[in-house]
Design a protein around this motif. Structure first.
Motif, PDB file in Angstrom:
ATOM      1  N   ILE B  11      -7.161   3.622   3.967  1.00 23.80           N
ATOM      2  CA  ILE B  11      -5.925   3.080   3.388  1.00 23.80           C
ATOM      3  C   ILE B  11      -4.768   3.195   4.388  1.00 23.80           C
ATOM      4  O   ILE B  11      -3.996   2.257   4.593  1.00 23.80           O
ATOM      5  N   LEU B  12      -4.703   4.358   5.040  1.00 19.73           N
ATOM      6  CA  LEU B  12      -3.652   4.581   6.035  1.00 19.73           C
ATOM      7  C   LEU B  12      -3.759   3.546   7.158  1.00 19.73           C
ATOM      8  O   LEU B  12      -2.775   2.944   7.589  1.00 19.73           O
ATOM      9  N   TYR B  15      -2.729   0.169   5.962  1.00 23.77           N
ATOM     10  CA  TYR B  15      -1.289   0.108   5.680  1.00 23.77           C
ATOM     11  C   TYR B  15      -0.499   0.028   6.983  1.00 23.77           C
ATOM     12  O   TYR B  15       0.437  -0.756   7.116  1.00 23.77           O
ATOM     13  N   GLN B  16      -0.923   0.860   7.953  1.00 25.14           N
ATOM     14  CA  GLN B  16      -0.168   0.898   9.209  1.00 25.14           C
ATOM     15  C   GLN B  16      -0.501  -0.269  10.135  1.00 25.14           C
ATOM     16  O   GLN B  16       0.334  -0.693  10.918  1.00 25.14           O
ATOM     17  N   THR B  65       1.836   1.234  -0.063  1.00 21.96           N
ATOM     18  CA  THR B  65       0.585   1.474   0.678  1.00 21.96           C
ATOM     19  C   THR B  65      -0.598   0.831  -0.026  1.00 21.96           C
ATOM     20  O   THR B  65      -1.438   0.201   0.613  1.00 21.96           O
ATOM     21  N   ILE B  66      -0.649   0.998  -1.348  1.00 22.12           N
ATOM     22  CA  ILE B  66      -1.837   0.549  -2.079  1.00 22.12           C
ATOM     23  C   ILE B  66      -1.908  -0.975  -2.117  1.00 22.12           C
ATOM     24  O   ILE B  66      -2.974  -1.558  -1.881  1.00 22.12           O
TER      25      ILE B  66
END
Lengths: 412, 145
Positions: B11-12, B15-16, B65-66
């Motif tokens: 997820i990180l 997101y990034q 983020t999600i």
């Protein structure tokens, strides 16, 4: 000083199993209710169920008289000249819409000016968009300073530029995003000089600071019961009697008319009754009366002083954090609006929730303002008289330690 | 169920470094602006379909983020799939979010959201972009009929 322990003991939500160890920092959205308010609502359903202003039996008479007593109490709370200046509505939004429809649409004409700001809640600007669409009156905005705060000098300049074309000045007394207090007394004095009426959105001020309508001299004041310890479904429109008298009701129906005939003639009752067609939220109004008594027993001066002190403490602690941007460092009441650097507001709010802290993220229904302060989303923490410095300390510890990894971890 | 640290890293990462995140100004793409349901997430999705096959998907906008990671993952999963295959994958994803039995093999990195249903307030975030894509695929199918 308030006795916090005693106050906290009065709130069943705070004492509930669910809330144990949790921190509620979202009172600007809605407040918790003390037991006396809840008991009153239940009492109406268990011991006093009858409609008001109708039946010829004892119970109906008793409930009607209690309902009208709350109107008197509310007039006293606001220092209104008469209880006939207190209209019960379903909430601040309903009150604001009623003024826009009943006064604005009736009296404004093409090229008249409605003066407002970019910091308004949707409920105090969208109804005026409609007035503008229907009447051709146009909306002008008083420029805010770079922190989004009302600027008295800018307001004076607009008044001198546009003068008596301005018919309505409509403003929040306290911004629901930035928590700053607008100098509404001075705003009103100057508005009256150009012949404009002042509509004051008191949703975030009436619960927290002493509001005296005669002293402020506002023409209309709108607020909700549920943000000030009372039930939801009830709001108040205070209006000067002579204005209420000429205004149109938003709804017609039972209770608002004295008589009507087959030719379509309607004789409306006098204010406030002409605005209250249909059976109102009787239990809510009775509960609201208990909320008013509760606040008056503590004293609004004390509520205000305590609120300012707690807010000052919270704000100072927040300003010490390196990982936080505070958008309203000069605010005076209740609300701290912030972001954790480089993390989306909603992710932080969800992480805080996982740590038992309730806050709100988003644009707080003031969509234009966020362009002014340069953030598309923020987190709003809003406190009330039942919150404590210990809760602030715990929240600060959690906010200090927020990381993106923790935020994602809280969602999976 | 996917390992928690692995989920967090996926997820990180998305997101990034969101995949296929760009504004598209090309009439050959179907476009869906998903902003009406939420005043927070504001995501636009774009899909280019040629002969029932998804040639390209992109998205743009502001999201948490999600919502960002779930949309990013789904754009990768669906590229080069036929419209029906894509709808089937989205169907499995929806089952996962609804806590029904689902085919984890079809979802690859999207399995990172296999416990999202436990966070009621994030479910919408995990669906917004994907529902936007689904609407476009259904619109395409309706248009053919």
């Amino acid at each position: 000083m308030m006795n916090k322990e005693k106050i906290r003991a009065d709130f069943p939500m705070i004492q509930s199993e669910f809330e144990k160890g949790r921190i509620y920092f979202d009172s600007a959205a809605t407040s918790f209710k003390p037991k006396c308010v809840i008991d009153k609502v239940v009492e109406y359903y268990t011991k006093e169920s009858a409609n008001i202003h109708r039946g010829d039996y004892d119970l109906s008479y008793q409930v009607s008289s209690e309902y009208e007593t709350v109107r008197k109490l509310c007039a006293k709370f606001l220092n209104a000249k008469s209880e006939n200046e207190i209209v019960f509505t379903s909430g601040a939004s309903s009150s604001l819409n009623l003024v826009a429809y009943g006064y604005g649409q009736k009296f404004l004409k093409a090229d008249d000016i409605i003066l407002s700001t970019e910091a308004e809640h949707a409920s105090n600007i969208l109804p005026w968009f409609k007035v503008s669409e229907v009447t051709g009156a146009r909306i002008e905005y008083i420029p805010l300073d770079k922190e989004g705060i009302f600027d008295l000098e800018a307001y004076k300049k607009v008044l001198s530029d546009l003068g008596n074309k301005i018919k309505v000045v409509t403003l929040a007394h306290v911004s629901n995003v930035l928590g700053n207090i607008v100098p509404i007394k001075e705003v009103t004095r100057l508005a009256h000089e150009v012949g404009a009426v002042v509509v004051c959105d008191g949703a975030q001020s009436v619960p927290h600071i002493k509001v005296d309508v005669q002293d402020l001299d506002v023409d209309f004041l709108c607020f909700s019961s549920h943000k000030m310890l009372g039930p939801s479904g009830v709001g108040v429109l205070y209006g000067k009697y002579e204005l209420l008298d000429v205004m149109d009701p938003f709804m017609l129906g039972g209770g608002s008319n004295a008589r009507f005939d087959i030719c379509g003639n309607i004789l409306l009752k006098n204010p406030p009754f002409k605005f209250e067609a249909g059976t109102p939220c009787v239990e809510g109004v009775l509960g609201f009366g208990e909320a008013l008594k509760y606040l008056m027993d503590i004293g609004m001066e004390n509520v205000e002083e305590e609120g300012r002190e707690l807010h000052k403490y919270f704000l100072e602690e927040m300003l010490k954090l390196d990982n936080v941007i505070v958008y309203n460092p000069k605010s005076e009441t209740s609300i701290v609006t912030f972001n954790v650097k480089d993390i989306f507001a909603q992710d932080v709010a969800c992480y805080l929730n996982s740590q038992g802290i309730a806050v709100r993220s988003g644009n707080h229904c003031a969509k234009i303002l966020l362009n002014v302060i340069g953030a598309s989303e923020t987190i709003r923490a809003s406190l009330y008289l039942y919150n404590t410095k210990e809760e602030v300390d715990r929240a600060i510890e959690v906010i200090k330690g927020v990381t993106l990894e923790k935020c994602i971890g809280a969602s999976i | 169920m996917m390992d928690e640290l692995l989920k967090r890293d996926i997820i990180l990462d998305h997101y990034q470094n969101p995949r296929n995140k760009r504004e598209v100004n090309d009439g050959s793409y179907l476009k869906n602006h998903m902003a009406a349901d939420s005043c927070i997430d504001d995501i636009t999705v774009y899909v280019k379909i040629v002969d029932d096959k998804i040639e390209d998907i992109a998205f743009d906008g502001v999201g948490c983020t999600i919502s960002t990671a779930s949309t990013s993952i789904m754009t990768e999963l669906l590229t080069e799939k036929t419209v029906d295959e894509a709808l089937a994958i989205i169907g499995e994803y929806e089952k996962m979010i609804a806590e029904e039995d689902f085919d984890a093999d079809k979802l690859a990195e999207a399995n990172a959201f296999d416990t999202l249903s436990k966070q009621a307030n994030r479910i919408k975030c995990g669906l917004i972009g994907i529902e936007g894509i689904k609407e476009l695929l259904e619109r395409y199918k309706d248009g053919k009929q």
